[in-house]
Each structure stands twice: as structure tokens, then as C-alpha cells.
Motif scaffolding. Sequence first.
Motif, PDB file in Angstrom:
ATOM      1  N   SER A 199       0.824  -1.209   0.000  1.00 11.93           N
ATOM      2  CA  SER A 199       0.000   0.000   0.000  1.00 11.93           C
ATOM      3  C   SER A 199       0.853   1.252   0.000  1.00 11.93           C
ATOM      4  O   SER A 199       1.993   1.262   0.447  1.00 11.93           O
ATOM      5  N   ASN A 200       0.234   2.304  -0.518  1.00 12.64           N
ATOM      6  CA  ASN A 200       0.897   3.601  -0.566  1.00 12.64           C
ATOM      7  C   ASN A 200      -0.145   4.666  -0.220  1.00 12.64           C
ATOM      8  O   ASN A 200      -1.131   4.827  -0.937  1.00 12.64           O
ATOM      9  N   GLY A 201       0.028   5.337   0.906  1.00 19.22           N
ATOM     10  CA  GLY A 201      -0.920   6.381   1.297  1.00 19.22           C
ATOM     11  C   GLY A 201      -2.131   5.860   2.039  1.00 19.22           C
ATOM     12  O   GLY A 201      -3.075   6.601   2.317  1.00 19.22           O
ATOM     13  N   ILE A 202      -2.125   4.589   2.358  1.00 18.97           N
ATOM     14  CA  ILE A 202      -3.222   3.981   3.122  1.00 18.97           C
ATOM     15  C   ILE A 202      -2.644   2.758   3.829  1.00 18.97           C
ATOM     16  O   ILE A 202      -1.639   2.197   3.378  1.00 18.97           O
ATOM     17  N   LYS A 203      -3.271   2.384   4.937  1.00 16.95           N
ATOM     18  CA  LYS A 203      -2.723   1.281   5.731  1.00 16.95           C
ATOM     19  C   LYS A 203      -3.510  -0.005   5.462  1.00 16.95           C
ATOM     20  O   LYS A 203      -4.742   0.035   5.442  1.00 16.95           O
ATOM     21  N   ILE A 204      -2.790  -1.106   5.278  1.00 18.72           N
ATOM     22  CA  ILE A 204      -3.486  -2.399   5.178  1.00 18.72           C
ATOM     23  C   ILE A 204      -3.659  -2.926   6.600  1.00 18.72           C
ATOM     24  O   ILE A 204      -2.697  -3.297   7.262  1.00 18.72           O
ATOM     25  N   ILE A 205      -4.896  -2.945   7.065  1.00 20.93           N
ATOM     26  CA  ILE A 205      -5.155  -3.401   8.444  1.00 20.93           C
ATOM     27  C   ILE A 205      -5.200  -4.923   8.489  1.00 20.93           C
ATOM     28  O   ILE A 205      -4.654  -5.537   9.396  1.00 20.93           O
TER      29      ILE A 205
END
Length: 425
Positions: free
Chosen positions: A389-395
Motif C-alpha cells: 500500500s501507498n498512502g493507506i494502511k493495510i489493516i
Amino acid sequence: MAKISRRKFVKKIIGTSSGIVLMGSTDPLMSSHNNMNICSNNLQVFIPMPVQVVIDDVGWWSGKDGSKTQEPYRTGINRNHVPEDYKAIVDLGKALNIRPQAAFIVCEWDKNNILRNLPTSTWMGEKWDNSSWVGQWLDEAAEIIRNNRKYFELTVHGIGHEYWEAGTFTRAEWTDSNGKMRPPDQVKLHLDYFEKILNQHNLGPFPESFVPAAFRHSFGPSEGRIISLAELLKEHGINYINTPFSSMYNKERVQFEHFGSDAGVMTIDRGNDEFPWLTFPANPVKDLTGPTCGLHWPNMLHPNPERNAEVVKRWINYLKPINEKKDMMLAQDSVSFQHQLIHHSLTRAQPKNNSIEIDFSESDKLPESAKNEEIILKLLSDKPLKVKSNGIKIISQSLLEGTEFIYTLKLGRLAGNVRAQLRLG
Ligand SMILES: [Zn+2]
């Protein structure tokens, strides 16, 4: 495209940072669908439609349909309700890891007959006497609700469901059959007394969600009123209404297909229930086409409460496959439901070369914006994927592996990022 067999799927939970390398069939996908994007390496991206379960007319102890004698419709079943009927809702929630909304009617929970002071709320008016429904079962049911908050959302439905004047009722409690909201001072009192009765049983805090009694509801102010019901509900802490748009007044004011914003209160379409309120018990089979799975309490109960689990099991079997669809999912609770529905409707996720571009600019325009909240994406691929991911988090990530690979990604937004990217390897 190759039909996905649910039985062949193996669900896997994947660590957030690791790639996924699993062997499977690599049949190319040849399909088109109006709710997806296809990119060259046979990848489909979905912002799945969330589904929330809403159960009406919970809270009655008498099952009697009293409508012929100026009493409420209630649930219309040939037995009284018992604490096991509340447990049935919790059991449904636990089995699916969801929080069903129990649209609650509170008058038969009044231990102290305080509704004498609100004569429009019951058939007995100032002579209200609820002593026959005061007993141990109240404590037992309250304990089930309190101990299982994660699997039981208490939603405002009403005090007595109808509206009484001079001993006769009209439909319904919050809005009349011409779509006109009841007088604002009465609406406020009904909300106040709803809260007082919850407090008698330590069932607070006051709910944040609402289902209008008998689905009588106007979107925005009704004729002759300068304020909408949504606005009065908001003053009381409610931020979400669920009701069928087919019977809603002023529905032409709704801004989006599945929901509208009324004074900042998200109002979501229930669609049409598969069953009439009197179906007892029900056996659901019909595919859902909208975001709400609406039903009435008797639809999920058994005439013999000791056998409730048999009917609950039918609903579990009916709802469970939704999570295995590429373009739908069960919402964990009504807050994530609202956020995901905004994303499903307005956020864009577009495959581009070996990445997916996510754009929140439309969803961020809403006052109920899901800014800084989570979004679920599903990726359908004919081969294993590695996602960065780029600019967002993988939860979290999970994988359903069959003849294709369905990845479910839970992503957490980072403050200030209107756009984000997933890179696929
Ligand atoms: Zn109802």
C-alpha cells in the motif's frame, strides 16, 4: 466466467505485510459486470456493498396483534415472548460476527408506569398499567442484551408503535399515514421517555440508530413542519435511520441510490423484506439486492422458543455466503455499515497497470464522511497476489481460495490523503 463453488473455497487469514503465494487454478476470467473494474491481468476490484441485518418489533412481551381492539399490532404471534427470543438475536450475531440491529419497542418494559405521563404513547393513556409484564424475565433479557453488546444493537423503533388520541390509535408513532411528522414536542417527549425506560433497566446509552414505526417516515421536513424528524432525532444523538424508500415520503429528495443525508443523518434504504411481518417462522432464500436485510422478529423465531436455534440456523446459512461473494459483505456493525456504504457508492477504486488507484474525493464531500475510517476492498484474481500500500494502511487481509482468488482487504485511511494506491505483485 467459471462459477465459483463455495464449497471449494478455503479461507485464509494473511499477515498484513506478507505476500501470498498459493497455488490454484489459473483459468482466465472472461466476464463483465457493471459493478467492477477489470484490468489486463484478469483482476477485478470491488468496493463491496455492505449488508446490515435489521430486526423490527423486538421488545414486546405479548405477541398479540391487538390492532382490532385499539392495541398495537405487536408481533402477531400466538405465544408470549421470552428471554430466549433475545438470545436468538445474539446467537445470530455471534455466528456471523455481526451486530444485528434490534429495532426496539419499550412500553412493555416500563416497570414504574411512567407512561401514564405520556398518554399518546399507549392504548391505556393516563391509566397505563404495565404490572402484568413486570417480572424476572425483564432482568433476564436485559442481562442478555447488556452482556452481548457486540452482537446486539439496540435501535429506537418506538414506545407503543402507534399514536393514541382519545383512546384510538392512528399509524404510526412518529409520523402519520399522510407523511406528516407528529408535533415536535410530542416527538421529543417520546424520545425522552424511550430513554427513561431504557434507564430503568440499565440499557443505556441512548441508541444512535432509528427505524420508524410502521415505516411511516418523511425524508426532510414534512408538510406543515419546519423541522425534519431526522433533525429532532439528531438532537437526541441518533445519526442513522433505516427505512424502506418505497414507502418513504419525499423520497425524491434522496441524493444517492441507497442512502440520503437528512440534516446530516444518514438515511439508508431497507428495500423490501422477503417476508411479511406475520411470517412465523420464515425460511429465507431470496437473494438480497440492497444493503439491508430487513426482517421482523417472528421471522427468526420458532413457535417453541426452545427450538429458536433451528430457525436462527436458517438465517445464518442464508447470510453467511454473502461474505464469500466478490461484490458484497456482511457489515460488522452499523457504523462500519454506514462508512462502507458511502465508499461503495462514492469512493472509486480503479485498476491501472499493476496498481489500484483509490480516490475518496466524492465520499469526502459528505457531512457523514468516512474520512479517516476504514474501507473494505475485494480483489478477484486468477493468480496469487502480493499487495503493498501507498498512502493507506493495510489493516488486514484474508483470502478465499477456489478456482479464483478473492482477497478481502481492510484498509485504514491516513489523515489528509484523498488518494491512495495499492501496488500488486
Ligand atoms: Zn414495527
